[in-house]
Design an enzyme around this catalytic site. Structure first.
Site, PDB file in Angstrom:
ATOM      1  N   HIS A  68       8.480  12.217  84.241  1.00  0.00           N
ATOM      2  CA  HIS A  68       8.318  10.751  84.243  1.00  0.00           C
ATOM      3  C   HIS A  68       7.553  10.338  85.493  1.00  0.00           C
ATOM      4  O   HIS A  68       7.608  11.010  86.531  1.00  0.00           O
ATOM      5  CB  HIS A  68       9.672  10.050  84.197  1.00  0.00           C
ATOM      6  CG  HIS A  68       9.562   8.578  83.934  1.00  0.00           C
ATOM      7  ND1 HIS A  68       9.144   8.050  82.730  1.00  0.00           N
ATOM      8  CD2 HIS A  68       9.796   7.501  84.743  1.00  0.00           C
ATOM      9  CE1 HIS A  68       9.133   6.728  82.796  1.00  0.00           C
ATOM     10  NE2 HIS A  68       9.517   6.370  84.005  1.00  0.00           N
ATOM     11  N   CYS A  83       4.550   6.631  79.849  1.00  0.00           N
ATOM     12  CA  CYS A  83       4.606   6.496  81.313  1.00  0.00           C
ATOM     13  C   CYS A  83       3.313   6.929  82.005  1.00  0.00           C
ATOM     14  O   CYS A  83       2.755   6.200  82.831  1.00  0.00           O
ATOM     15  CB  CYS A  83       5.808   7.252  81.879  1.00  0.00           C
ATOM     16  SG  CYS A  83       5.745   9.056  81.709  1.00  0.00           S
ATOM     17  N   HIS A 127       6.639   0.706  85.415  1.00  0.00           N
ATOM     18  CA  HIS A 127       6.594   1.926  84.598  1.00  0.00           C
ATOM     19  C   HIS A 127       6.880   1.592  83.141  1.00  0.00           C
ATOM     20  O   HIS A 127       7.364   0.505  82.807  1.00  0.00           O
ATOM     21  CB  HIS A 127       7.597   2.966  85.123  1.00  0.00           C
ATOM     22  CG  HIS A 127       9.035   2.646  84.846  1.00  0.00           C
ATOM     23  ND1 HIS A 127       9.967   3.607  84.517  1.00  0.00           N
ATOM     24  CD2 HIS A 127       9.724   1.462  84.846  1.00  0.00           C
ATOM     25  CE1 HIS A 127      11.155   3.046  84.343  1.00  0.00           C
ATOM     26  NE2 HIS A 127      11.038   1.754  84.538  1.00  0.00           N
TER      27      HIS A 127
END
Length: 354
Positions: free
Chosen positions: A316, A268, A328
């Site tokens: 994240h 990510c 993402h």
């Protein structure tokens, strides 16, 4: 004695630095590893409970990945500093050798003059002109010798300091490697536990599980949009924001791989950091450091290119691309994709080019 110590320490350091050719990894806050009780078989559980358990395991893997990535960045910096100190030690040793050579040359010159010091030689001279010239040369020689001895002493002190610093940096690097090793072990354990749970499901159950994931994300996204958290979903991006978005969206379809920074795969924060690097705005490598170091803005003021940090541990990150969506890299087993910006728990928003 000090010189022998410095030389010995420097040789030891140079030998140790040969190990730096191996991949260096680094610092990471330890992440709890799963215990047998945290990864039971699906038997007796609802599919929703299994989905939540798998999601939790992947989130823990994400946190460990962030720790691993941070450790890797720190190790790179520590390795570079060790290299700089090694160069300084080499330069210091060369300078000391040069100064010693000059001192030896002066000693040999005195020997050739019969072993008499310059002052005695002047007193024996019967020529007044030569005497005055000699006095001037003697003063210059004394000043040069004093300066050389002072420089030699300083060079020796610098060498001792460089050697000491290099030793400390080597210890830090070794500690960083151990922490990264633990982080990697945690990542592997979390992912293996999640994959084991999913593998125990029947084909139809896995299909239902994927649908449940999508439905849960859609429900969260609709609730977020209807809450009015985002006042304007189509704000104009900055020039660098447009470049970052263009890079990130071009990676759609590439697989998630923990620790990856492209070009074939990403995690990510690898995706977001590389996207902003492409926009010529370097940012921290990990989602936690992006949250800690980059300027924060209100969610309602978000524009394309901004980074949304998710979960309470900032484990994240996704890039807002407008229209209420992010791009993402979700987790292992998934590809870089578009998703609803409100499909996960939002911690906050940061703007790299503020």
């Amino acid at each position: 004695m000090n010189r022998r110590h410095c030389a010995s320490a420097a040789i030891t350091l140079v030998c140790a630095l040969a190990l730096l050719t191996a991949p260096v990894q680094a610092l990471a806050a330890p992440v709890p590893e799963p215990t047998p009780s945290s990864t039971p078989a699906p038997a007796g559980k609802s599919l929703e409970e299994v989905r939540e358990e798998i999601d939790t395991l992947y989130r823990k893997a994400g946190a460990a990945t962030d720790a691993y990535n941070l450790a890797e960045e720190q190790a790179k910096k520590q390795s570079a500093e060790l290299g700089r100190l090694t160069d300084a030690i080499d330069d210091g040793e060369a300078r000391i050798a040069e100064l010693k050579s000059r001192a030896g040359a002066q000693a040999r010159e005195q020997y050739r003059n019969g072993g008499l010091p310059p002052g005695a030689q002047l007193m024996l001279s019967g020529d007044p002109g030569l005497f005055l010239d000699g006095v001037n040369q003697l003063r210059q020689g004394q000043q040069a010798t004093k300066g050389m001895l002072g420089e030699l002493e300083q060079s020796q002190e610098d060498l001792e300091l460089y050697t000491k610093d290099a030793g400390l940096n080597w210890k830090k690097l070794e500690a960083t490697r151990l922490k990264q090793k633990k982080a990697k072990k945690s990542i592997d354990a979390q992912i293996a536990a999640a994959e084991k749970l999913e593998a125990q499901l029947e084909k139809e159950e896995r299909a239902r599980l994927l649908k449940m994931e999508r439905d849960a994300a859609s429900t969260a996204q609709n609730a977020w949009l209807s809450s009015g958290a985002l006042k304007d979903i189509d704000r104009e991006a900055s020039a660098s924001g447009k470049a970052a978005v263009a890079f990130a969206t071009a990676q759609i379809g590439k697989p998630y791989v923990w620790g990856a920074e492209g070009p074939g795969s990403y995690d990510c924060s690898g995706l977001t950091s590389q996207a902003w690097a492409a926009a010529r705005r370097p940012i921290p490598r990990t989602s936690q450091e992006q949250w800690r170091q980059l300027p924060r803005i209100a969610v309602q003021d978000m524009r394309p290119g901004d980074l949304i940090i998710y979960h309470s541990d900032a484990s994240h990150v996704g890039m807002y691309v407008g229209g209420g969506s992010i791009v993402h890299a979700p987790r292992p087993g998934r590809d870089v994709t578009l998703a609803g910006a409100g499909s996960m728990e939002i911690l906050g928003v940061v703007r790299p080019d503020k």
